[in-house]
Design a protein around this motif. Structure first.
Motif, PDB file in Angstrom:
ATOM      1  N   LEU A   1       2.105  10.082 -11.872  1.00 48.41           N
ATOM      2  CA  LEU A   1       2.279   8.630 -11.684  1.00 48.41           C
ATOM      3  C   LEU A   1       1.130   7.967 -10.922  1.00 48.41           C
ATOM      4  N   GLY A   2       0.215   8.744 -10.348  1.00 49.46           N
ATOM      5  CA  GLY A   2      -0.898   8.144  -9.609  1.00 49.46           C
ATOM      6  C   GLY A   2      -0.997   8.686  -8.195  1.00 49.46           C
ATOM      7  N   GLY A   3      -2.098   8.337  -7.513  1.00 47.70           N
ATOM      8  CA  GLY A   3      -2.391   8.872  -6.189  1.00 47.70           C
ATOM      9  C   GLY A   3      -1.884   7.989  -5.059  1.00 47.70           C
ATOM     10  N   ALA A   4      -2.296   8.332  -3.836  1.00 47.61           N
ATOM     11  CA  ALA A   4      -1.842   7.631  -2.640  1.00 47.61           C
ATOM     12  C   ALA A   4      -2.765   6.440  -2.360  1.00 47.61           C
ATOM     13  N   LEU A   5      -2.225   5.244  -2.624  1.00 49.22           N
ATOM     14  CA  LEU A   5      -2.971   4.002  -2.485  1.00 49.22           C
ATOM     15  C   LEU A   5      -3.534   3.832  -1.077  1.00 49.22           C
ATOM     16  N   VAL A   6      -2.802   4.237  -0.070  1.00 50.06           N
ATOM     17  CA  VAL A   6      -3.221   3.974   1.307  1.00 50.06           C
ATOM     18  C   VAL A   6      -4.506   4.747   1.648  1.00 50.06           C
ATOM     19  N   LEU A   7      -4.627   5.959   1.163  1.00 50.40           N
ATOM     20  CA  LEU A   7      -5.860   6.711   1.411  1.00 50.40           C
ATOM     21  C   LEU A   7      -7.012   6.118   0.611  1.00 50.40           C
TER      22      LEU A   7
ATOM     23  N   ALA B   1      -8.743  13.688   2.005  1.00 51.08           N
ATOM     24  CA  ALA B   1      -8.189  12.495   1.361  1.00 51.08           C
ATOM     25  C   ALA B   1      -7.769  12.817  -0.058  1.00 51.08           C
ATOM     26  N   ARG B   2      -8.265  13.930  -0.570  1.00 53.44           N
ATOM     27  CA  ARG B   2      -7.998  14.329  -1.955  1.00 53.44           C
ATOM     28  C   ARG B   2      -8.290  13.169  -2.904  1.00 53.44           C
TER      29      ARG B   2
ATOM     30  N   GLN C   1      -7.126  13.274  -7.708  1.00 51.16           N
ATOM     31  CA  GLN C   1      -7.014  14.152  -6.530  1.00 51.16           C
ATOM     32  C   GLN C   1      -8.260  15.014  -6.445  1.00 51.16           C
TER      33      GLN C   1
ATOM     34  N   LEU D   1       0.818  -1.223   0.000  1.00 51.27           N
ATOM     35  CA  LEU D   1       0.000   0.000   0.000  1.00 51.27           C
ATOM     36  C   LEU D   1       0.848   1.269   0.000  1.00 51.27           C
ATOM     37  N   LEU D   2       2.154   1.108   0.206  1.00 52.69           N
ATOM     38  CA  LEU D   2       3.030   2.283   0.196  1.00 52.69           C
ATOM     39  C   LEU D   2       3.896   2.321  -1.054  1.00 52.69           C
ATOM     40  N   SER D   3       3.557   1.448  -2.017  1.00 49.64           N
ATOM     41  CA  SER D   3       4.258   1.497  -3.290  1.00 49.64           C
ATOM     42  C   SER D   3       3.407   2.294  -4.280  1.00 49.64           C
ATOM     43  N   TYR D   4       3.792   2.285  -5.545  1.00 49.83           N
ATOM     44  CA  TYR D   4       2.990   3.011  -6.536  1.00 49.83           C
ATOM     45  C   TYR D   4       1.636   2.349  -6.708  1.00 49.83           C
TER      46      TYR D   4
END
Lengths: 496, 496
Positions: B355-361, B331-332, B188, B152-155
């Protein structure tokens, strides 16, 4: 869309992509997939089947060669033999912008390969998830949200979390840059910083000077914005300043994008003298320099060199930083540091683009940095990367044939190899994948994607043992190709 | 830069902006702030002092009138009486792109006001942080990260978390749209979706059809991308389809951006018949329609109307969704839903941009939606918003003079008021702020920012009691202006 593979699996002896192609062929021939029906996207089917996207791409390529499906650039893949849809309900395909048409074509030209599970991934710069400090970040996130409450779930303001900007500015000051938190704007990794910096200085049709080779995604960002490229060759590990001076003198060239430290793909770092001379050149032209310092925290050997931002006396340097390579990419946090009115322009542009980033992740990172957790992580990662780099250098000396050269990085995740004998590394990649190793072929890093005998190797995801195995496989592929009597024609489509 | 206010506070009787201006004046006259020195940005100083940005803007405005500082559009504010800097080290100011020059000018024209703590904020669409389900989200975040770990902290991949795309697609299907997770790309907030949609269909110089009035940030996004606007007037709560048809027939007009449900700023919702007719018009032109459904989950009265996306049979509708208004903005996360090749183009563009958003959120939101936590939150928020809307309608009927009209929203956060007597609401805002209420003046929502007698009121941040107080203040300001013998000249700069 119809799901695939509810049936029992095909004989496991067949390669996966042929199994997928066989299933789809049966569904098309039975009429279960009607003429003109759109196949799932490569992305979707790969996700559904739990296979690599490239495996699905290969299956579609095979069906296309068989005339069973038709792929249109940027439009997707459809079952062949189209029939007319009822009038007034036929899907319409709105025209894309020219920039996006060009971007989609560029994306389709990226190398694809069907890789077995055991393949050594020397191609990827995504850091190894096994090294991420997940629990430290989880605790930082929970502490930040417990303390910040609803305010952390509101808008950040386009510039982003002040606490994180403070700790980043303090780190940059330690490196010699004369900046405060006010000069720092948080971005979605360095990537968004690249897009913002390009847009602040260049209108569509304008030209961006970039090193050649350079980071392939900066070429995508330039294309997507309708900009053009002026390449500045790298000689002896640094951009040619004579070419740079002539290039920046052109009125249509608006900025220079450069990676002086742990260059991607070169792995090289320029000297202080070169940096000072570069700033002289930029100062004479009055053109801004975008310094991508995306791996600046990953030095594991040698002595630090002051950044362009630290040496800049005229406010011309815009510096990009990212946590993506040194910590993990998933927070999608980096920053862009600039001077004076450029900061305001960046903030306006960030606001107009997405209103700002996720405050809660920025707050958690501020906590992780302030508490020392980030520095502890860096110490661990640098030790591991040094061991991996040494394993890579030893393996290259052992396995690659005479005439091969490579760079020796003092930090970061990648180095660059030049092969002898006129090998086209885009062709070599297919052989290497069969031997069990992947790398990033050099043509990707060139603005015109012309063939290259260079390749980038990464230590991001493979440990020392895997690196040794991967380089042995690479050496075997190179030697086989050097010994081969004739060179194959370059594949037009997907590489296998 | 020198910090401000280390001294004991000035007499509290003075307005805060005059206190700030007084301090700066003293520092300039003592030489502590040298000629040509750059003052802190409004943003930075406001943050440092813990005051509203507009308060600092007023202070700078006062110093500027006194000739002590010079503000240059887009360049910042400097101490007056410039002296030459040593040759070769003078800061250089690289030229901005034309798009960014225009954007910075646009940003500076936004209304500013010095607001007391007690001022009723009827101007802002940012949802009330007191209503955010902070602890439910905290738990969802922790559960997601405990289960997903480093992955979850990768791309994320540019399209974003598959689980969230699944639950969103399922909700859209419940609303009648024929979509799968594969059609959904996470962004976002809706804001980034706007930028992506504009870029997919329009090159710089192209034209975007928008309703007038329309969301002011879409006008910023259009400006920032070097695009132009073709306004389509709203009549009786819906865009004029005759004008739309003529506009979309122009070859330089590439798409139509519309908010059929809970329009911003109108608060209106179009009928099913109007939507079907609109899709006919777009279909004849073959031009895409971007449906901004940013408040779609906030219906609190009346019967749902199918979205344009649900009625679309030709794949022309690109729909934007956001959690920013219905849950929280922090959370954008929003999404953009499209068809066929448009999805691939959006994903390519998102990849090239950040490259994409934050998977964890995204994973935490998926958990919050799947567990029912989001729907429980919606139920609570809709009840509260209905009570606030009713309070607003009652107060308007009670406090505003004859000849005033307003819309009656069935959901969302805003309604629109038209004042009688030719009042310019940009001028009225200064009076209203003094009376203790803020609103969004109508000129902001017009492509050419011409004066308007309309204004937007929001129920996002004020409860029923505050709404009653705020509307009473608004009514007093309107009545005073209607009774005034002559109209004041419009202020050129900051409004006080």
């Amino acid at each position: 869309m119809a799901s695939l593979l509810p049936q029992p699996p095909l004989p496991p002896g067949l390669p996966v992509y042929q199994q997928i192609a066989g299933r789809l062929r049966a569904e098309i021939e039975s009429g279960e997939r009607a003429p003109r029906a759109r196949l799932p996207t490569i992305r979707a089917l790969a996700a559904e089947l739990g296979v690599n996207r490239d495996t699905v791409a290969l299956a579609y390529e095979e069906l296309s060669r068989a005339g069973l499906v038709e792929a249109t650039v940027g439009r997707g893949t459809f079952v062949a033999q189209r029939a007319a849809a009822p009038a007034g309900t036929a899907p319409l395909e709105p025209a894309f912008s020219q920039s996006v048409e060009r971007l989609v074509s560029l994306d389709r030209a990226r190398p694809r390969f069907a890789a077995a599970e055991s393949t050594v991934p020397l191609h990827s710069l995504v850091p190894d998830p096994a090294l991420y400090p997940v629990d430290a970040f989880r605790r930082a996130l929970d502490r930040a949200l417990s303390a910040g409450r609803g305010a952390l779930l509101s808008y950040a303001g386009a510039q982003g979390h002040e606490g994180l900007r403070e700790v980043l500015a303090a780190r940059f000051r330690e490196g010699g840059a004369d900046v405060t938190a006010d000069a720092v704007t948080l971005t979605q990794g360095a990537s968004e910083g690249i897009s913002l910096a390009l847009r602040v200085f260049a209108d569509p049709g304008d030209v961006v000077a970039v090193e050649e080779p350079t980071y392939h995604n900066v070429l995508s960002a330039i294309t997507a914005l309708g900009l053009r490229v002026a390449p500045v060759p790298i000689r002896d590990g640094a951009p040619d300043l004579g070419v740079l001076e002539r290039t920046l003198a052109r009125p249509d060239v608006k900025l220079f994008y450069t990676m002086p430290t742990f260059h991607n793909p070169m792995g090289t770092t320029t000297t202080r003298a070169h940096r000072e001379a570069l700033l002289e050149v930029a100062g004479r032209a009055g053109k801004p320099v975008v310094e991508d310092a995306y791996e600046m925290d990953l030095r594991f050997a040698g002595r630090p060199v002051p950044s362009l931002a630290a040496l800049d006396r005229r406010g011309l340097v815009v510096q990009l930083f990212s946590f993506s390579k040194s910590l993990f990419p998933g927070a999608r946090v980096g920053c862009i540091t600039a001077h004076g009115a450029v900061v305001d322009a960046l903030v306006s542009l960030k606001h107009a683009t997405d209103l700002g980033g996720a405050l809660v992740l920025q707050a958690a990172l501020a906590e992780l940095v302030s508490s020392g957790g980030y520095d502890r992580h860096l110490a661990r990662v640098r030790r591991e990367l040094l061991a991996r780099r040494d394993a890579l250098l030893e393996a290259l000396a052992r396995e690659l044939p005479a005439g091969t050269t490579w760079t020796t990085p003092e930090g970061g995740l990648q180095l660059y190899v030049e092969l002898p004998g006129g090998i086209d590394t885009a062709e070599l990649l297919a052989d290497a994948a069969r031997q069990g190793v992947l790398f990033a072929p050099g043509f990707q890093f060139r603005h015109d994607r012309r063939p290259s005998s260079g390749l980038r190797l990464s230590i991001a995801q493979a440990d020392a043992a895997a690196i040794a195995r991967g380089v042995a496989a690479l050496g075997a592929a190179v030697k086989a190709r050097l010994g081969a009597p004739a060179r194959r024609a370059r594949d037009a489509g997907v590489m296998v």
